[in-house]
Scaffold this motif. Structure first.
Motif, mmCIF file in Angstrom:
data_model
loop_
_atom_site.group_PDB
_atom_site.id
_atom_site.type_symbol
_atom_site.label_atom_id
_atom_site.label_comp_id
_atom_site.label_asym_id
_atom_site.label_seq_id
_atom_site.Cartn_x
_atom_site.Cartn_y
_atom_site.Cartn_z
ATOM 1 N N SER A 190 0.833 -1.197 0.000
ATOM 2 C CA SER A 190 0.000 0.000 0.000
ATOM 3 C C SER A 190 0.869 1.248 0.000
ATOM 4 O O SER A 190 1.496 1.561 -1.001
ATOM 5 N N PHE A 214 -0.941 -6.535 10.972
ATOM 6 C CA PHE A 214 -1.702 -5.911 9.895
ATOM 7 C C PHE A 214 -3.123 -6.456 9.922
ATOM 8 O O PHE A 214 -3.418 -7.430 10.624
ATOM 9 N N ALA A 267 -1.044 -2.058 10.492
ATOM 10 C CA ALA A 267 -0.992 -1.402 9.183
ATOM 11 C C ALA A 267 -1.928 -2.108 8.210
ATOM 12 O O ALA A 267 -2.233 -3.293 8.364
ATOM 13 N N ASP A 311 -4.145 -1.453 4.012
ATOM 14 C CA ASP A 311 -4.519 -0.581 2.905
ATOM 15 C C ASP A 311 -5.583 0.396 3.390
ATOM 16 O O ASP A 311 -6.502 0.008 4.113
ATOM 17 N N SER A 317 -1.416 3.864 2.928
ATOM 18 C CA SER A 317 -1.554 3.020 4.115
ATOM 19 C C SER A 317 -2.452 3.690 5.145
ATOM 20 O O SER A 317 -2.550 4.916 5.185
#
Length: 403
Positions: A104, A202, A294, A296, A314
């Motif tokens: 991202s 993530f 983290a 997209d 991000s």
């Protein structure tokens, strides 16, 4: 390896001495490797089952019944997050090439380079021998490059937890990245917080079977008459939002296909080949034990148009005070606060587990028959109403984007 008689080994029950640990179903194990790393007798080994997912097996004759494996299982002993006031950010790395090579907006690239510049160590996932996903240690920027980008397959942690603990005890700065269950496994394994440890997870949709990935690699190699040399999981030749899977072969050929047309990505997106624990994930939450989450920043063009970038944006959630301090020290980037509730709206995997595909059992049965029947299109389709809903949402987004 020995298992008590009468135990259903297909369900990968794990028995230590005196039935110390018993997993009654596959969803009780996320395959984080904490138990293997903690065992002082080295009698626990993670081995793949028929579906290709690794589960812990015990050599009973070596076991001393210390129960350390029980104490570090993140599913049995989940570490509670702090009550830190979490902050969400939109993030864009100013280095366009790093954004292109990342999934991202290249937040991991910026964070990991900061750790290395400070003389620290970074643990992350790469494609190793035969394109298997493994966790390795990096101390240079060049070693960080293979860690960039998503790896849509469950990685093998190996002894990374033990190595991480050794470095932390020696006062070394460490960044450990992985899935939410792997990060919870690490914290549970360490049993204490370290001021010199930073962790990043993530928003995880789920982890596909390494066995499916291995068969897919062989399938691609057969089609292209060459061994795979390099894999790029999120190539952005078709853009960030319509990414592709790309292979470079030893004979010089390249193979690149978008997510809508690739067999493996369709199986992944349609929840056909995920680990059983992913459908009952215990680590999907806004409040996490990691320092960073983290992902997209989907639909950023709608919420923060100035932060839309064709090579990716991000979104980052900062979960801790020390995470906030190092985040503020990262330069050569654009970042702006945003409401974390937006993350849940446009990233449902933050809070919700994927529903198991109704053809999952049939898919794996055909996979194990060593035939090409696993390629059937029905395994790669959304259910009718879900598919229609997704199509309508995508159509709506296209219309709004044009306006």
């Amino acid at each position: 390896m020995s298992i008590d008689k009468g135990v259903d080994t297909k369900c990968c029950h794990i028995f230590a001495k005196y039935n110390m640990i018993k997993l009654n179903q596959k969803s009780d194990c996320c395959g984080c490797y904490a138990c293997e790393n903690i065992c002082p007798q080295k009698c626990i080994v993670l081995k793949p089952d028929d579906e290709g997912f690794s589960y812990p097996f015990v050599e009973r004759e070596k076991c001393t019944n210390c129960e350390l494996c029980v104490s570090v299982c993140p599913i049995l002993r989940k570490t509670q997050p702090t009550d830190y006031q979490r902050v969400g950010y939109a993030f864009i790395n100013n280095n366009a090439q790093k954004r292109f090579n990342s999934s991202s907006g290249a937040f991991f690239s910026a964070l990991s380079e900061k750790i290395v510049e400070d003389g620290g160590h970074v643990f992350g996932c790469v494609f190793g021998d035969n394109q298997t996903a493994v966790h390795i240690e990096a101390t240079t920027k060049a070693q960080l490059e293979p860690m960039q980008g998503s790896k849509y397959v469950q990685s093998s942690i190996g002894n990374s937890f033990s190595r991480c603990k050794e470095l932390l005890k020696n006062g070394e700065k460490v960044l450990f990245t992985g899935t939410p269950c792997q990060i919870n496994g690490l914290h549970s394994f360490l049993k204490k917080d370290y001021a010199n440890l930073y962790t990043m997870d993530f928003i995880c949709h789920g982890v596909p079977s390494p066995k499916v990935w291995e068969i897919y690699i062989k399938y691609v190699e057969k089609k292209n008459s060459s061994k795979v040399e390099t894999v790029y999981s999120r190539r952005k030749y078709f853009g960030w939002e319509k990414y592709s899977l790309m292979f470079k072969f030893k004979n010089g050929k390249e193979y690149c296909v978008s997510t809508d047309n690739d067999v493996f990505l369709q199986l992944f997106n349609h929840d056909t080949c995920l680990r059983p624990s992913c459908h009952k994930c215990k680590f999907r939450d806004v409040n996490r034990i990691s320092d960073f989450t983290a992902a997209d920043f989907w639909s950023v063009w709608r919420i923060m148009p100035d932060f839309y970038d064709k090579n990716g944006t991000s979104f980052v959630i900062v979960h801790s005070k020390k995470g906030n301090e190092i985040f503020n020290s990262i330069s050569n980037c654009r970042k702006q606060k945003f409401d974390i509730s937006i993350a849940a709206k446009y990233n449902p995997s933050l809070l919700s587990s994927p529903q198991e595909n109704r053809f999952r059992a049939e898919f794996f049965a055909n996979l194990n028959e060593n035939s090409d029947r696993w390629l059937k299109k029905k395994y790669r389709r959304y259910p009718l109403f879900k598919g229609l809903f997704i199509w309508l949402i995508e159509l709506k987004n296209k219309i709004l984007k044009k306006k």
